[in-house]
Design a protein around this motif. Structure first.
Motif, mmCIF file in Angstrom:
data_model
loop_
_atom_site.group_PDB
_atom_site.id
_atom_site.type_symbol
_atom_site.label_atom_id
_atom_site.label_comp_id
_atom_site.label_asym_id
_atom_site.label_seq_id
_atom_site.Cartn_x
_atom_site.Cartn_y
_atom_site.Cartn_z
ATOM 1 N N ARG A 158 0.837 -1.146 0.057
ATOM 2 C CA ARG A 158 -0.081 -0.171 0.045
ATOM 3 C C ARG A 158 0.777 1.176 0.015
ATOM 4 N NH1 ARG A 158 -2.337 -3.176 3.863
ATOM 5 N NH2 ARG A 158 -1.391 -1.962 5.780
ATOM 6 N N GLY A 159 0.456 2.308 -0.783
ATOM 7 C CA GLY A 159 1.360 3.390 -0.833
ATOM 8 C C GLY A 159 2.309 3.498 -1.910
ATOM 9 N N ASP A 160 3.055 4.547 -1.812
ATOM 10 C CA ASP A 160 4.200 4.937 -2.807
ATOM 11 C C ASP A 160 5.151 3.657 -2.964
ATOM 12 O OD1 ASP A 160 3.124 7.535 -3.092
ATOM 13 O OD2 ASP A 160 4.175 8.227 -1.534
ATOM 14 N N ALA A 161 5.311 3.379 -4.423
ATOM 15 C CA ALA A 161 6.405 2.339 -4.597
ATOM 16 C C ALA A 161 7.190 2.962 -5.969
ATOM 17 C CB ALA A 161 5.816 1.077 -4.787
ATOM 18 N N TYR A 162 8.355 2.343 -6.117
ATOM 19 C CA TYR A 162 8.894 2.486 -7.220
ATOM 20 C C TYR A 162 9.678 1.524 -7.865
ATOM 21 C CZ TYR A 162 8.996 6.853 -4.628
ATOM 22 O OH TYR A 162 8.376 8.289 -3.891
ATOM 23 N N VAL A 163 9.979 1.490 -9.351
ATOM 24 C CA VAL A 163 10.754 0.420 -10.087
ATOM 25 C C VAL A 163 11.875 1.040 -10.729
ATOM 26 C CG1 VAL A 163 10.534 -1.175 -11.931
ATOM 27 C CG2 VAL A 163 8.759 -1.013 -10.195
ATOM 28 N N ILE A 164 13.132 0.747 -10.658
ATOM 29 C CA ILE A 164 14.289 1.179 -11.511
ATOM 30 C C ILE A 164 14.406 0.276 -12.296
ATOM 31 C CG2 ILE A 164 16.491 2.319 -11.199
ATOM 32 C CD1 ILE A 164 16.105 1.943 -8.074
ATOM 33 N N GLU A 165 14.639 0.808 -13.601
ATOM 34 C CA GLU A 165 15.023 0.108 -14.820
ATOM 35 C C GLU A 165 16.314 0.374 -15.532
ATOM 36 O OE1 GLU A 165 10.356 -1.209 -16.204
ATOM 37 O OE2 GLU A 165 11.448 0.129 -17.503
ATOM 38 N N PHE A 166 17.208 -0.491 -15.506
ATOM 39 C CA PHE A 166 18.321 -0.360 -16.015
ATOM 40 C C PHE A 166 18.469 -1.115 -17.508
ATOM 41 C CE2 PHE A 166 19.181 -0.082 -11.597
ATOM 42 C CZ PHE A 166 20.136 0.925 -11.295
ATOM 43 N N THR A 167 18.879 -0.260 -18.570
ATOM 44 C CA THR A 167 18.804 -0.849 -20.024
ATOM 45 C C THR A 167 20.234 -0.567 -20.573
ATOM 46 O OG1 THR A 167 17.854 1.181 -20.831
ATOM 47 C CG2 THR A 167 16.522 -0.577 -20.304
ATOM 48 N N VAL A 168 20.712 -1.225 -21.208
ATOM 49 C CA VAL A 168 21.905 -0.927 -22.074
ATOM 50 C C VAL A 168 21.609 -1.008 -23.755
ATOM 51 C CG1 VAL A 168 24.077 -1.939 -23.015
ATOM 52 C CG2 VAL A 168 23.389 -1.938 -20.557
ATOM 53 N N GLY A 169 21.574 0.036 -24.202
ATOM 54 C CA GLY A 169 20.522 0.037 -25.831
ATOM 55 C C GLY A 169 19.344 -0.043 -25.220
ATOM 56 N N CYS A 170 18.608 -0.993 -25.930
ATOM 57 C CA CYS A 170 17.042 -1.301 -25.425
ATOM 58 C C CYS A 170 16.950 -2.579 -25.033
ATOM 59 C CB CYS A 170 16.088 -1.072 -26.586
ATOM 60 S SG CYS A 170 14.898 0.184 -26.291
ATOM 61 N N ALA A 171 17.980 -3.132 -24.469
ATOM 62 C CA ALA A 171 17.989 -4.419 -23.550
ATOM 63 C C ALA A 171 18.251 -4.013 -22.089
ATOM 64 C CB ALA A 171 19.256 -5.201 -23.803
#
Length: 271
Positions: free
Chosen positions: A199-212
């Motif tokens: 419940r409440g705020d949450a975050y997702v960090i996404e790391f990519t190289v090129g588009c992978a």
């Protein structure tokens, strides 16, 4: 009566005294502008004041939902799901945290449960799957306004070295912050602990190289110190790494606001 009980009584009394006017004003300030339902559930996306930026997001992994078990090193939960296996485990972790005196990031990363306490909030596997489904539908938007998270560290263009452990940190968007009523509710009804629903705020960090995509991290706080497995994934990259952080709100593991992505930053690992 202890101070916390006094504050609770005051909050409830204020709501009853000022009635609909108080609630209305608070709700208008709570996460404004806001979407009352996920985009796929009929919410008015025009309320988000979002537009596309020149740097689009990469397509998400096709099998993202199936990788939300906590056993895939490229889908990292922070705190680690294993830290919430039992109440005893959480208590042990809290004791270890109280006893710890080192502020060295690498040392903390070596013990993923070191900072876990009974107040820690876990990004659950169910919430991970909900985000994966939302992202696959194309619900994530890139905000040019003030709802998007803003990177604090690292900075765009930073060169990192493998032997200097990085801490990733960001701030919540100014107009995505909770108003007075929301903060009072959070005080009276604390966020979930362990593997209860998110419940409440949450975050997702996404790391990519090129588009992978090479790594994603699921957290319910505004900073993350890589564990050894995640740090190894990042430090072995020879090409620039792009990182975005995506903010959203959850209720019982379901997304209740449009997921909003930050502007990207690029980092490079020095051999």
């Amino acid at each position: 009566m202890n101070p916390k009980s006094v504050v609770r009584v005051i909050a409830v009394a204020a709501a009853m005294t000022f009635g609909p006017g108080f609630l209305s004003a608070s709700c208008m300030a709570d996460d404004a502008p806001r979407v009352d339902a996920p985009p796929n559930g009929g919410g008015d996306a025009s309320n988000d004041h979002t537009t596309s930026k020149p740097t689009p997001m990469c397509p998400p992994p096709a099998d993202a939902a199936s990788r939300c078990s906590g056993n895939d090193t490229t889908f990292t939960f922070f705190p680690a799901l294993a830290c919430a296996a039992t109440d005893a485990g959480a208590s042990d972790a809290a004791t270890a945290s109280d006893a710890a005196t080192s502020s060295d990031a690498a040392s903390d990363a070596g013990n993923p449960c070191a900072a876990v306490t009974t107040l820690s909030v876990f990004f659950t596997p169910a919430a991970c799957r909900a985000f994966a489904a939302s992202e696959a539908r194309g619900d994530v938007v890139i905000d040019t306004g003030t709802r998007a998270p803003t990177w604090a560290s690292p900075s765009d263009g930073d060169v990192l070295t493998a032997d200097e452990w990085a801490i990733f940190a960001w701030s919540k968007g100014a107009t995505a912050r909770r108003g007075p009523l929301g903060r009072a509710i959070d005080f009276l009804e604390p966020s979930a602990h362990a593997l209860d629903s998110l419940r409440g705020d949450a975050y997702v960090i996404e790391f990519t190289v090129g588009c992978a995509e090479i790594l994603r991290v699921m957290v319910a706080v505004t900073s993350w110190t890589p564990d050894p497995a995640a740090w190894a994934i990042l430090t072995k990259q020879t090409a620039p790494i792009t990182a975005r952080v995506i903010w959203m709100k959850f209720t019982d593991d379901g997304i209740t606001s449009t997921p909003v992505a930050s502007s990207p930053i690029a980092i490079t690992m020095k051999p």
